[in-house]
Write an enzyme that holds these catalytic residues in place. Structure first.
Site, PDB file in Angstrom:
ATOM      1  N   GLU A 106     -58.848  26.737  69.984  1.00  0.00           N
ATOM      2  CA  GLU A 106     -57.441  26.375  69.854  1.00  0.00           C
ATOM      3  C   GLU A 106     -57.167  25.040  70.529  1.00  0.00           C
ATOM      4  O   GLU A 106     -57.707  24.760  71.600  1.00  0.00           O
ATOM      5  CB  GLU A 106     -56.559  27.457  70.470  1.00  0.00           C
ATOM      6  CG  GLU A 106     -56.675  28.809  69.790  1.00  0.00           C
ATOM      7  CD  GLU A 106     -55.912  29.908  70.500  1.00  0.00           C
ATOM      8  OE1 GLU A 106     -55.105  29.580  71.393  1.00  0.00           O
ATOM      9  OE2 GLU A 106     -56.117  31.088  70.183  1.00  0.00           O
ATOM     10  N   CYS A 127     -59.397  35.648  83.539  1.00  0.00           N
ATOM     11  CA  CYS A 127     -58.023  35.804  84.016  1.00  0.00           C
ATOM     12  C   CYS A 127     -57.383  36.994  83.298  1.00  0.00           C
ATOM     13  O   CYS A 127     -57.406  37.071  82.066  1.00  0.00           O
ATOM     14  CB  CYS A 127     -57.221  34.540  83.739  1.00  0.00           C
ATOM     15  SG  CYS A 127     -57.866  33.053  84.544  1.00  0.00           S
ATOM     16  N   CYS A 130     -54.766  36.531  80.397  1.00  0.00           N
ATOM     17  CA  CYS A 130     -55.102  35.578  79.354  1.00  0.00           C
ATOM     18  C   CYS A 130     -55.976  36.245  78.291  1.00  0.00           C
ATOM     19  O   CYS A 130     -56.987  36.867  78.617  1.00  0.00           O
ATOM     20  CB  CYS A 130     -55.830  34.381  79.962  1.00  0.00           C
ATOM     21  SG  CYS A 130     -56.444  33.191  78.762  1.00  0.00           S
ATOM     22  N   GLY A 168     -61.297  28.106  77.785  1.00  0.00           N
ATOM     23  CA  GLY A 168     -62.445  27.763  78.612  1.00  0.00           C
ATOM     24  C   GLY A 168     -62.070  27.234  79.981  1.00  0.00           C
ATOM     25  O   GLY A 168     -60.931  26.847  80.247  1.00  0.00           O
ATOM     26  N   GLU A 169     -63.054  27.230  80.864  1.00  0.00           N
ATOM     27  CA  GLU A 169     -62.935  26.675  82.212  1.00  0.00           C
ATOM     28  C   GLU A 169     -63.738  25.373  82.252  1.00  0.00           C
ATOM     29  O   GLU A 169     -64.971  25.389  82.195  1.00  0.00           O
ATOM     30  CB  GLU A 169     -63.469  27.674  83.246  1.00  0.00           C
ATOM     31  CG  GLU A 169     -63.728  27.111  84.632  1.00  0.00           C
ATOM     32  CD  GLU A 169     -62.544  26.379  85.250  1.00  0.00           C
ATOM     33  OE1 GLU A 169     -62.737  25.225  85.691  1.00  0.00           O
ATOM     34  OE2 GLU A 169     -61.440  26.964  85.280  1.00  0.00           O
ATOM     35  N   LEU A 222     -53.231  27.874  90.542  1.00  0.00           N
ATOM     36  CA  LEU A 222     -53.030  28.565  91.812  1.00  0.00           C
ATOM     37  C   LEU A 222     -52.582  30.006  91.572  1.00  0.00           C
ATOM     38  O   LEU A 222     -53.257  30.948  91.984  1.00  0.00           O
ATOM     39  CB  LEU A 222     -52.005  27.810  92.652  1.00  0.00           C
ATOM     40  CG  LEU A 222     -51.820  28.244  94.101  1.00  0.00           C
ATOM     41  CD1 LEU A 222     -53.130  28.212  94.868  1.00  0.00           C
ATOM     42  CD2 LEU A 222     -50.776  27.379  94.801  1.00  0.00           C
ATOM     43  N   CYS A 340     -52.677  31.308  74.976  1.00  0.00           N
ATOM     44  CA  CYS A 340     -54.098  30.933  74.916  1.00  0.00           C
ATOM     45  C   CYS A 340     -54.961  32.086  74.415  1.00  0.00           C
ATOM     46  O   CYS A 340     -54.978  33.173  74.980  1.00  0.00           O
ATOM     47  CB  CYS A 340     -54.557  30.497  76.299  1.00  0.00           C
ATOM     48  SG  CYS A 340     -56.236  29.837  76.311  1.00  0.00           S
TER      49      CYS A 340
END
Length: 371
Positions: A106, A127, A130, A168-169, A222, A340
């Site tokens: 996306e 997460c 998510c 993604g991270e 955070l 997301c």
């Protein structure tokens, strides 16, 4: 749902995705000099035809490169392909994008020329709020696939800012993300401060970001000032305390002159308490920082909800009054259920995805230790 430009993804399971280094090596083998390669990459990243410009290609480009350009331009265009577009009432538009191997990711066209890009198919951080995190990590994107999202988006709108806040991270695909950032910041006509690297926090990021030719702005997810609660919300993120995370962010802010953008997904009854407000003031007072408060974009099958807009506005107002620069933002695409990973999940399953909720411990949100 309002959807435009819908196509079906084509699967090429054995295809190896192109990388910037393989592109550059191929051009070099054809006789391209660095300035030729830079020109080809610049025009691609800016979604311009390879014969753009006043000069004829045969006046400066090696013959072998000229002959290869049409096939190469087609190959670059095939790195990403629009499957569907989902415009939102806020001026954003969520894009479901197919890769050459049939995987989907996306991207999000944001108001005022912004673009949110993905760095992975899936995500390993997990997460709990998510949808992307529920699939786990499927594969990394190449640096060329990241740049290709920008080239694709520029076919529809001008893009002057790129934020790495999609699927993604970025810290888990650090080399590819940094290579893409360097190309976009040197040849892609994106200002360095307009490239925003977003991460849950990883010491490798802080060691790497300041060493490159392009130093991007930094956004840190955070979500809570309580280490125990943050570990529940981001179960596979590095165990860096909120205090240490802010300290590392502050060092980068002072070194680059860019304020750190702290991301806070605001969830009703989870991280919207008075104790969290006190914790934010304790951590960010006097820091070179901006707090982005984003009310949660509800996901089918997940047990989390956003607080009322009045409550969210009250939190932002209180933080302002306490000396914390705070922006209350809407998550793009809320009216099209485009949080997301949601578009990809619906495309894969054709229905809402139900997952097990976080085993939430209320005492973690209610209890806070003051420094």
């Amino acid at each position: 749902m309002n959807c435009h430009r819908t196509t079906e993804p084509v699967v090429h399971a054995s295809l190896t995705p192109l990388t910037l280094s393989s592109l550059q090596a191929r051009l070099q083998s054809l006789g391209a000099r660095p300035q030729h390669t830079a020109r080809i990459q610049r025009l691609w990243a800016q979604a311009l035809p390879q014969d753009s410009g006043r000069r004829q290609l045969d006046s400066f480009m090696p013959a072998a490169v000229r002959q290869a350009l049409p096939a190469l331009a087609h190959e670059l265009a095939q790195l990403t392909r629009l499957v569907s577009e989902h415009p939102g009432q806020d001026g954003s538009s969520r894009l479901l994008v197919a890769l050459q191997d049939g995987q989907t990711i996306e991207s999000v066209l944001l108001p005022r020329g912004g673009l949110c890009v993905s760095s992975q198919v899936g995500c390993a951080v997990g997460c709990v709020f998510c949808m992307t995190g529920k699939t786990g990590l499927i594969r990394q994107l190449t640096d060329a696939e990241i740049v290709a999202q920008v080239a694709l988006a520029r076919q529809f709108r001008p893009v002057n800012k790129v934020v790495f806040m999609g699927m993604g991270e970025p810290a888990h695909n650090l080399d590819a993300v940094m290579q893409a950032i360097e190309l976009l910041g040197t040849q892609g006509n994106i200002g360095h401060k307009q490239l925003v690297f977003s991460t849950v926090g990883d010491e490798r990021v802080f060691a790497r970001l300041g060493t490159g030719r392009v130093k991007p702005a930094l956004a840190l997810s955070l979500h809570s000032t309580r280490a125990e609660l943050r570990a529940q919300l981001l179960p596979k993120a590095p165990r860096i305390s909120p205090e240490d995370l802010v300290d590392m962010g502050e060092a980068y802010a002072r070194a680059t002159g860019y304020p750190i953008q702290y991301q806070w997904t605001l969830m009703d009854g989870i991280n919207d308490s008075e104790e969290e407000i006190e914790g934010i003031v304790r951590l960010l007072k006097g820091k070179y920082a901006l707090m982005n408060m984003i009310p949660y974009n509800a996901v089918d099958g997940l047990p989390y909800q956003r607080p009322s807009w009045e409550r969210a506005a009250q939190i932002a107002r209180t933080l302002h009054q306490r000396g914390i620069l705070t922006k209350l933002r809407q998550s793009a695409g809320q009216d099209v259920q485009g949080g997301c990973g949601q578009l990809r999940a619906r495309a894969l399953q054709g229905t809402a995805v139900n997952v097990a909720p976080l085993i939430y411990q209320p005492q973690l949100a209610k209890k806070v230790t003051h420094a």
